[in-house]
Design a protein around this motif. Structure first.
Motif, PDB file in Angstrom:
ATOM      1  N   PHE A  61      52.286   6.083  -1.078  1.00  0.00           N
ATOM      2  CA  PHE A  61      52.663   7.498  -0.710  1.00  0.00           C
ATOM      3  C   PHE A  61      52.665   7.735   0.848  1.00  0.00           C
ATOM      4  CE2 PHE A  61      51.272   8.382  -5.130  1.00  0.00           C
ATOM      5  CZ  PHE A  61      52.567   8.259  -5.821  1.00  0.00           C
ATOM      6  N   ALA A  82      59.673  12.371   7.826  1.00  0.00           N
ATOM      7  CA  ALA A  82      60.151  12.703   9.181  1.00  0.00           C
ATOM      8  C   ALA A  82      60.785  11.528   9.750  1.00  0.00           C
ATOM      9  CB  ALA A  82      58.671  13.108   9.968  1.00  0.00           C
ATOM     10  N   ASN A  99      61.362  12.105  13.924  1.00  0.00           N
ATOM     11  CA  ASN A  99      61.162  13.776  14.190  1.00  0.00           C
ATOM     12  C   ASN A  99      62.316  14.425  14.812  1.00  0.00           C
ATOM     13  OD1 ASN A  99      58.319  14.011  13.994  1.00  0.00           O
ATOM     14  ND2 ASN A  99      57.638  12.428  15.354  1.00  0.00           N
ATOM     15  N   VAL A 122      59.020  24.792  10.396  1.00  0.00           N
ATOM     16  CA  VAL A 122      59.161  25.158   8.847  1.00  0.00           C
ATOM     17  C   VAL A 122      60.226  26.321   8.908  1.00  0.00           C
ATOM     18  CG1 VAL A 122      58.048  25.990   6.999  1.00  0.00           C
ATOM     19  CG2 VAL A 122      56.948  24.533   8.459  1.00  0.00           C
ATOM     20  N   VAL A 148      63.560  25.272   9.348  1.00  0.00           N
ATOM     21  CA  VAL A 148      64.327  24.632   8.142  1.00  0.00           C
ATOM     22  C   VAL A 148      64.679  25.637   7.167  1.00  0.00           C
ATOM     23  CG1 VAL A 148      63.564  23.037   6.213  1.00  0.00           C
ATOM     24  CG2 VAL A 148      63.044  22.302   8.447  1.00  0.00           C
ATOM     25  N   MET A 169      45.603  19.777   5.408  1.00  0.00           N
ATOM     26  CA  MET A 169      46.824  18.830   5.518  1.00  0.00           C
ATOM     27  C   MET A 169      47.999  19.312   6.410  1.00  0.00           C
ATOM     28  SD  MET A 169      47.520  17.448   1.842  1.00  0.00           S
ATOM     29  CE  MET A 169      47.408  18.861   0.894  1.00  0.00           C
ATOM     30  N   SER A 170      47.411  20.247   7.274  1.00  0.00           N
ATOM     31  CA  SER A 170      48.462  20.768   8.801  1.00  0.00           C
ATOM     32  C   SER A 170      49.561  21.334   8.123  1.00  0.00           C
ATOM     33  CB  SER A 170      48.633  19.818   9.452  1.00  0.00           C
ATOM     34  OG  SER A 170      49.387  18.608   8.976  1.00  0.00           O
ATOM     35  N   PRO A 224      50.109  25.287   7.953  1.00  0.00           N
ATOM     36  CA  PRO A 224      49.700  26.491   7.842  1.00  0.00           C
ATOM     37  C   PRO A 224      50.421  27.525   7.228  1.00  0.00           C
ATOM     38  CG  PRO A 224      50.161  25.941  10.046  1.00  0.00           C
ATOM     39  CD  PRO A 224      50.092  24.679   9.076  1.00  0.00           C
ATOM     40  N   MET A 229      44.697  12.871  -0.672  1.00  0.00           N
ATOM     41  CA  MET A 229      45.143  14.107  -1.519  1.00  0.00           C
ATOM     42  C   MET A 229      46.221  14.084  -2.345  1.00  0.00           C
ATOM     43  SD  MET A 229      43.046  16.635  -0.757  1.00  0.00           S
ATOM     44  CE  MET A 229      43.596  18.474  -0.883  1.00  0.00           C
ATOM     45  N   ILE A 284      53.082  18.473  -0.484  1.00  0.00           N
ATOM     46  CA  ILE A 284      52.880  18.531   0.947  1.00  0.00           C
ATOM     47  C   ILE A 284      51.978  17.255   1.468  1.00  0.00           C
ATOM     48  CG2 ILE A 284      50.893  19.781   2.288  1.00  0.00           C
ATOM     49  CD1 ILE A 284      53.072  21.446   1.905  1.00  0.00           C
ATOM     50  N   ALA A 285      51.050  16.597   0.508  1.00  0.00           N
ATOM     51  CA  ALA A 285      50.443  15.325   0.906  1.00  0.00           C
ATOM     52  C   ALA A 285      51.552  14.430   1.095  1.00  0.00           C
ATOM     53  CB  ALA A 285      49.602  14.960  -0.294  1.00  0.00           C
ATOM     54  N   VAL A 286      52.851  14.448   0.726  1.00  0.00           N
ATOM     55  CA  VAL A 286      53.742  13.313   1.011  1.00  0.00           C
ATOM     56  C   VAL A 286      54.330  13.408   2.492  1.00  0.00           C
ATOM     57  CG1 VAL A 286      56.148  12.637   0.541  1.00  0.00           C
ATOM     58  CG2 VAL A 286      54.737  12.796  -1.481  1.00  0.00           C
ATOM     59  N   TYR A 323      52.442  14.543   4.806  1.00  0.00           N
ATOM     60  CA  TYR A 323      51.319  14.470   5.786  1.00  0.00           C
ATOM     61  C   TYR A 323      50.620  12.961   5.832  1.00  0.00           C
ATOM     62  CZ  TYR A 323      46.250  14.876   6.989  1.00  0.00           C
ATOM     63  OH  TYR A 323      45.155  14.802   7.683  1.00  0.00           O
ATOM     64  N   ASN A 332      46.355  12.019  11.115  1.00  0.00           N
ATOM     65  CA  ASN A 332      46.465  12.331  12.485  1.00  0.00           C
ATOM     66  C   ASN A 332      47.577  13.106  12.797  1.00  0.00           C
ATOM     67  OD1 ASN A 332      43.872  11.110  13.236  1.00  0.00           O
ATOM     68  ND2 ASN A 332      45.272   9.430  13.886  1.00  0.00           N
ATOM     69  N   THR A 333      48.227  13.636  11.865  1.00  0.00           N
ATOM     70  CA  THR A 333      49.554  14.527  12.183  1.00  0.00           C
ATOM     71  C   THR A 333      49.324  15.949  12.398  1.00  0.00           C
ATOM     72  OG1 THR A 333      49.698  15.078   9.769  1.00  0.00           O
ATOM     73  CG2 THR A 333      50.939  13.295  10.827  1.00  0.00           C
ATOM     74  N   ILE A 334      49.725  16.839  13.192  1.00  0.00           N
ATOM     75  CA  ILE A 334      49.534  18.116  13.498  1.00  0.00           C
ATOM     76  C   ILE A 334      50.511  19.097  12.988  1.00  0.00           C
ATOM     77  CG2 ILE A 334      48.178  17.576  15.624  1.00  0.00           C
ATOM     78  CD1 ILE A 334      50.686  18.078  17.277  1.00  0.00           C
ATOM     79  N   ALA A 335      49.974  20.256  12.965  1.00  0.00           N
ATOM     80  CA  ALA A 335      50.750  21.142  12.198  1.00  0.00           C
ATOM     81  C   ALA A 335      52.335  21.455  12.920  1.00  0.00           C
ATOM     82  CB  ALA A 335      50.394  22.827  12.172  1.00  0.00           C
ATOM     83  N   PHE A 381      54.145  15.342  14.411  1.00  0.00           N
ATOM     84  CA  PHE A 381      53.999  16.383  13.739  1.00  0.00           C
ATOM     85  C   PHE A 381      54.292  16.042  12.228  1.00  0.00           C
ATOM     86  CE2 PHE A 381      55.863  17.963  17.761  1.00  0.00           C
ATOM     87  CZ  PHE A 381      55.087  19.074  18.007  1.00  0.00           C
ATOM     88  N   ALA A 382      53.441  16.762  11.584  1.00  0.00           N
ATOM     89  CA  ALA A 382      53.827  16.868  10.061  1.00  0.00           C
ATOM     90  C   ALA A 382      55.234  17.036   9.707  1.00  0.00           C
ATOM     91  CB  ALA A 382      52.819  17.602   9.276  1.00  0.00           C
ATOM     92  N   ASP A 383      55.662  16.542   8.437  1.00  0.00           N
ATOM     93  CA  ASP A 383      57.202  16.777   8.185  1.00  0.00           C
ATOM     94  C   ASP A 383      57.317  18.035   7.648  1.00  0.00           C
ATOM     95  OD1 ASP A 383      59.614  16.601   7.588  1.00  0.00           O
ATOM     96  OD2 ASP A 383      59.451  14.828   6.227  1.00  0.00           O
ATOM     97  N   PRO A 384      58.179  18.972   8.409  1.00  0.00           N
ATOM     98  CA  PRO A 384      58.321  20.224   7.978  1.00  0.00           C
ATOM     99  C   PRO A 384      59.083  20.613   6.704  1.00  0.00           C
ATOM    100  CG  PRO A 384      59.602  19.852   9.984  1.00  0.00           C
ATOM    101  CD  PRO A 384      58.724  18.513   9.615  1.00  0.00           C
TER     102      PRO A 384
END
Lengths: 226, 105, 109
Positions: free
Chosen positions: A28, A34, A39, A51, A54, B49-50, B52, C1, C41-43, C45, C48-51, C64-67
């Protein structure tokens, strides 16, 4: 017996999962969505909260469907519990301190909710939690005062108006631009309060709609059979 | 980042234990409250998990509104039980509120 | 997670199979839903990714984490409260008709 079968079934699924995970066919962490376009959302920013861009821009049509699902569920609750008209009576009397505390807290909670959906394109939050906070403020009023009834018909009018404006904005996107719910306004500078074109407008609409829908559901749940 | 990994593992173990308690609890009201607690821990997981945005939404909806819906379903039903007991005597239903230690059959 | 999410989903399935009480079945459905949200969400993340919020300090960052999963879960949570509300309304309706929440007792009447 049934419990044993259930434990065996769930354990078998867990075992299969772990076997797959350790021989490397399920990885996983390597599945980085991304990287579909490297990105993409960070390189082509619409608003600073990706977010939100999107939810309300790239997939705005999905959000329209989601709001429709919430509307249908509130209709269903009204259909199931609509026959009940009297309020639930608590075993205790109304507490004076609770009532005064809610009177003080109510405007603060509503202001936090409004802040959340107005600033949804800059900070975490947005229309859904903002609307839910407004619904929660109405819920506090219901709990503190045993005779309180919100004006549900006004909330229904508000909800219908907001949903109609959302659809109308989509049709304006077809007429002026190219496709349904196109972001026809100027995007502006990244990070400003007034930026992102239609995004803040649609989030305000969603926030008010979610708040009034949840208030309707709460009102039905506070009723009981006579 | 080993601190974050340790936090995630500890959080995961607590969440699994609380989920089992919520599913297996004898009293309905404690099951509901453990579900609310699980929701609150999920908020911490989302922040780790970042995510928010999701954390704010889950905090407002998952642990606030859903708990209200469950608790008021139980309270409304308890009142109806008390009324039904007057008309039908052989139902053998509890009249203690689930919030005061009783349970609903 | 990921593993936590999957284990929570399996606990939800176990609760759905074993419980015969409607409210506890709805609680199980909610546990399943929380596990599903955590998994999705864990997929998105990685380490070291950030919001995924652009600020002045991280405007040039690439971790960045995937939005996209976050947006999907954002709507899924709100749909979850809608389905929970309608399930509980159905449960109250059933209680009015049968006077019990237990499926086994319901079949006996």
């Amino acid at each position: 017996m049934k419990k044993l079968v259930a434990v065996l079934l769930v354990g078998l699924m867990l075992l299969l999962l772990f076997i797959n995970m350790f021989d490397g066919s399920l990885e996983f962490n390597k599945m980085d969505l991304a990287d579909v376009d490297g990105n993409y959302y960070a390189k082509n920013p619409i608003v600073s909260n990706m977010v939100t861009s999107v939810v309300v821009d790239y997939r705005s049509f999905d959000t329209l469907g989601e709001v429709t699902v919430l509307f249908v569920s509130s209709l269903g609750v009204a259909f199931m519990l609509g026959g009940l008209t009297t309020r639930i009576k608590f075993k205790h009397d109304d507490s004076f301190f609770l009532r005064i505390g809610v009177k003080v807290l109510f405007p603060i909670i509503v202001i936090v909710g409004v802040f959340m959906f107005v600033h949804g394109h800059l900070t975490p939050g947005g229309g859904f939690p903002g609307g839910a906070l407004i619904g929660g403020a109405m819920l506090f009023k219901y709990i503190s005062d045993s005779k309180y009834r919100a004006k549900i018909s006004a909330f229904k009018v508000l909800e219908g108006t907001m949903g109609s404006i959302y659809v109308l904005l989509g049709i304006v996107g077809i007429l002026v631009g190219n496709y349904f719910l196109q972001n026809i306004l100027d995007i502006g500078e990244l990070g400003n309060l007034i930026s992102g074109g239609l995004i803040p407008i649609i989030y305000v609409l969603i926030g008010l709609k979610v708040g009034s829908e949840l208030t309707g559901i709460f009102d039905h749940f506070m009723n009981e059979e006579v | 980042m080993s601190l974050q990994l340790g936090l995630q593992i500890a959080l995961g173990v607590i969440m699994v234990v609380i989920a089992i308690i919520a599913v297996e609890a004898k009293k309905i009201i404690s099951s509901v409250i453990y579900l609310s607690l699980l929701s609150l821990l999920a908020v911490v997981g989302f922040v780790l998990m970042s995510a928010p945005d999701v954390a704010v939404t889950e905090a407002v909806i998952g642990s606030g509104i859903v708990t209200f819906l469950f608790v008021f379903t139980l309270i409304g039903v308890n009142k109806q039980t008390a009324i039904k007991e007057d008309s039908i005597n052989d139902l053998d239903v509890h009249t203690i509120s689930p919030l005061e230690g009783g349970d609903i059959k | 997670m990921h593993i936590v999410g999957i284990v929570l989903m399996l606990i939800g399935v176990y609760g759905l199979i074993t419980n015969r009480h409607i409210i506890k079945m709805i609680v199980s459905i909610n546990v399943l839903e929380i596990g599903l949200n955590i998994f999705i969400i864990a997929v998105g993340y990685g380490e070291n990714t950030i919001a995924p919020i652009l600020t002045k300090s991280n405007i040039n960052a690439t971790n960045f984490a995937d939005p996209l999963p976050q947006a999907l879960v954002l709507t899924a949570i709100v749909i979850g409260v809608g389905t929970t509300a309608i399930l509980l309304a159905v449960a109250r309706k059933l209680y009015q008709q049968y006077g019990t929440y237990d499926l086994t007792e319901m079949e006996g009447k």
